[in-house]
Structures are given as C-alpha cells and as structure tokens.
Design an enzyme around this catalytic site. Structure first.
Site: not given
Length: 195
Positions: A9, A169, A172
């Site tokens: 990611s 979040d 990240h």
C-alpha cells in the site's frame, strides 16, 4: 526511462488524498526535473506481502522496466511471516527484475513501533522484530544484486515525532509522509538512473 513501483500500500499510495502526492509520481517528477524522460507504472497492490511480488514482477517485466522501486514488508510483519520466508521471496523478485535488465531499489520493512495502534508496552519488541525483518530483507536484496534504500533510518524518527506524517487511518502515510519517504528514496533512485 521506465519506472515501476512494486510492493504494498505504501508503493500504491494509500493514505494520500491526491495521486500526485504518492511515491510513484513524486519519484517520476524528481527524475524528470533531473532531465530524464520517464514513463511511470504502478504495479503495487494494497495489502501485498512478499509472496505477492511474483505477479507484480511478471507485469513489470512484460511492460518493460528500467528502474524498479520495491516497497515491501509491513504486511509480512503484521501477518507474522517468518523473516527467512519473506526475504527469500523478495530475493527471487529482485533476481527476476535484475535478469530483465532493471536496476532495483528496495525500501525494506518499516519500523511498525511508530504506528499509534501499537501499545507503548510493546513498542520495543515491535521495533526489534521490524529491524530483524528488515535486516533479513537487506541481505537478500544485496545477494540478488539490488540496492537497499535505508528509508526506515531516515523517516522513522520523523514519523515517531510528527503525527501529521500519518493519514487519517493513523497507519498509512499522509501526503507529507509520502514526501518524506520519497526524499529518502531519491538518492538510490538517482544513482539507478545514472547507470
């Protein structure tokens, strides 16, 4: 110059609200500013582990790749993949990319102890496990002919001290976090472009 981003990611840019603030575009823009003509392709997949690199490498090689930037390891850590297993999978990916003629730059597993979700009592243990995993990756990358960009050394203290480098979040990177990671990758990517 064909630049490909592979991995998880972080390589895909999760957490940033704008594509141009993610690793691929940031690195491509830097190379363009340095005078290179760059084509960017992002093969990275959120949630990817080292075992998922094989398919990404096949896609990169099929489309042609001159510089491959691989960011991998966080999901291996969160899923308790043994370091020797993940490192071998990374070694194989780097070997295949090198066989296709690509220069390979790898950002190894991050120090997950800086993530807010990690309880303070476990941070030392998580940091030690993260370092051990990254060390196994580093040895595998070097054996396969790749280059390790020591991103974690450069950015871990900054992420630990500045919550704004994390996305909403709290796991990240934010756009600012991606700029920090890209800056840490730039020297190795520049060196790869000069070869």
């Amino acid at each position: 110059m064909r630049l490909c981003l592979l991995g998880d990611s972080i390589a895909a840019g999760v957490g940033s609200t704008r594509r141009e603030d993610t690793l691929g575009p940031l690195l491509a823009d830097h190379l363009r500013t340095a005078g290179h003509e760059v084509t960017l392709r992002v093969h990275a997949v959120p949630g990817a582990r080292s075992s998922d690199l094989r398919a990404q490498v096949r896609a990169a090689v099929a489309g042609g790749v001159d510089i491959a930037v691989v960011v991998i390891g966080a999901n291996d850590l969160t899923r308790f993949i043994p370091a020797d297993v993940g490192a071998q999978q990374l070694h194989d990916a780097v070997t295949d990319l090198r066989a296709a003629g690509a220069s390979v730059v790898v950002a190894t597993a991050p120090d997950l102890s800086v993530v807010a979700h990690v309880p303070p009592a476990l941070r030392d243990v998580v940091s030690a496990v993260s370092r051990q995993y990254a060390q196994a990756q580093q040895q595998a990358v070097i054996r396969a002919g790749g280059v390790v960009a020591h991103v974690e050394r450069a950015v871990t203290p900054r992420f630990a001290a500045d919550p704004s480098l994390f996305a909403a979040d709290r796991f990240h990177p934010s756009a600012a976090g991606y700029r920090e990671i890209a800056a840490a990758l730039v020297p190795a990517v520049e060196a790869a472009a000069a070869r």
